[in-house]
Design a protein around this motif. Structure first.
Motif, PDB file in Angstrom:
ATOM      1  N   HIS A  31       0.840  -1.199   0.000  1.00 31.63           N
ATOM      2  CA  HIS A  31       0.000   0.000   0.000  1.00 31.63           C
ATOM      3  C   HIS A  31       0.880   1.256   0.000  1.00 31.63           C
ATOM      4  CE1 HIS A  31      -4.035   1.722   0.657  1.00 31.63           C
ATOM      5  NE2 HIS A  31      -3.358   2.697   1.249  1.00 31.63           N
ATOM      6  N   LEU A  32       1.954   1.224   0.802  1.00 32.00           N
ATOM      7  CA  LEU A  32       2.861   2.370   0.856  1.00 32.00           C
ATOM      8  C   LEU A  32       3.607   2.561  -0.464  1.00 32.00           C
ATOM      9  CD1 LEU A  32       4.178   1.875   4.476  1.00 32.00           C
ATOM     10  CD2 LEU A  32       2.915   3.871   3.631  1.00 32.00           C
ATOM     11  N   GLU A  33       3.818   1.483  -1.195  1.00 28.79           N
ATOM     12  CA  GLU A  33       4.458   1.602  -2.502  1.00 28.79           C
ATOM     13  C   GLU A  33       3.521   2.294  -3.496  1.00 28.79           C
ATOM     14  OE1 GLU A  33       7.385  -2.290  -2.214  1.00 28.79           O
ATOM     15  OE2 GLU A  33       5.419  -2.511  -3.162  1.00 28.79           O
ATOM     16  N   LEU A  82       4.709  10.824   9.106  1.00 31.12           N
ATOM     17  CA  LEU A  82       4.398  10.588   7.701  1.00 31.12           C
ATOM     18  C   LEU A  82       5.607  10.894   6.817  1.00 31.12           C
ATOM     19  CD1 LEU A  82       0.741  11.937   7.548  1.00 31.12           C
ATOM     20  CD2 LEU A  82       1.533   9.589   7.841  1.00 31.12           C
ATOM     21  N   HIS A  83       6.705  10.275   7.196  1.00 29.97           N
ATOM     22  CA  HIS A  83       7.961  10.485   6.480  1.00 29.97           C
ATOM     23  C   HIS A  83       8.582   9.146   6.079  1.00 29.97           C
ATOM     24  CE1 HIS A  83      10.995  13.275   5.188  1.00 29.97           C
ATOM     25  NE2 HIS A  83      11.931  12.525   5.710  1.00 29.97           N
ATOM     26  N   LEU A  84       7.732   8.179   5.743  1.00 31.08           N
ATOM     27  CA  LEU A  84       8.200   6.871   5.292  1.00 31.08           C
ATOM     28  C   LEU A  84       8.180   6.904   3.765  1.00 31.08           C
ATOM     29  CD1 LEU A  84       9.171   4.071   6.012  1.00 31.08           C
ATOM     30  CD2 LEU A  84       6.816   3.346   6.245  1.00 31.08           C
ATOM     31  N   HIS A  85       9.228   7.507   3.184  1.00 31.24           N
ATOM     32  CA  HIS A  85       9.262   7.774   1.758  1.00 31.24           C
ATOM     33  C   HIS A  85       9.701   6.550   0.949  1.00 31.24           C
ATOM     34  CE1 HIS A  85      13.445   8.346   2.851  1.00 31.24           C
ATOM     35  NE2 HIS A  85      13.017   9.210   3.742  1.00 31.24           N
ATOM     36  N   SER A  86       9.499   6.645  -0.337  1.00 33.64           N
ATOM     37  CA  SER A  86       9.688   5.495  -1.228  1.00 33.64           C
ATOM     38  C   SER A  86      11.114   4.956  -1.234  1.00 33.64           C
ATOM     39  CB  SER A  86       9.240   5.838  -2.640  1.00 33.64           C
ATOM     40  OG  SER A  86       9.993   6.922  -3.151  1.00 33.64           O
TER      41      SER A  86
END
Length: 167
Positions: A31-33, A82-86
């Protein structure tokens, strides 16, 4: 050694639940991807890892508990802000893959994982670098021996660790 007998039925139950939590973690990662920094996916991932770490600790699966807890502690600030970047997601994927592999290798009789921690440390360091965060520290005696830390993992960092040194 009957005095150190491990509750294998509790272990089997845990391993089944752990597979569900790992599947959930992988779904959150997918989902994060698709959607960067999705708060629901971050929250779900944080909860799944926290549950897995607490359950492993409760069963005395020290190596799994330590690794999972360290992974969760590393991700928590990135999720919270909310800083879990790609660029961090491939490292997170590698960490989850190692966790799944470790769960497969847990000795069903003793609950121990007879592996050195070098791959854990390398993957966690890679993730920490991708997140631009310091790697959560173990206590000094555990760090010096390279052993999995068996001390309380959720201790107040301000109370148990020295102040951070500037870089």
């Amino acid at each position: 050694m009957e005095s150190t007998a491990f509750n294998s039925s509790a272990l089997q139950e845990f391993l089944l639940d752990a597979q569900v939590l790992l599947t959930q973690s992988h779904e959150c990662l997918q989902h994060l991807e698709l959607i960067d920094n999705d708060p629901d996916a971050c929250h779900c991932l944080d909860n799944a890892l926290d549950t897995l770490a607490r359950r492993a600790s409760g069963l005395g699966l020290l190596e799994v508990a330590h690794y999972t807890c360290t992974l969760q502690q590393l991700l928590a600030p990135a999720c919270r802000h909310l800083h879990l970047h790609s660029k961090a997601l491939p490292a997170l994927s590698a960490c989850l893959t190692l966790l799944a592999w470790q769960l497969e290798l847990v000795d069903k009789q003793t609950g121990r994982l007879a592996l050195d921690a070098s791959e854990q440390v390398a993957l966690l360091a890679e993730l920490a670098t991708a997140l631009d965060q310091p790697l959560p520290q173990t206590c000094a005696p555990c760090h010096n021996t390279g052993e999995a830390c068996t001390h309380p993992h959720k201790a107040d960092p301000a109370a148990s660790s020295p102040p951070a040194r500037p870089h």
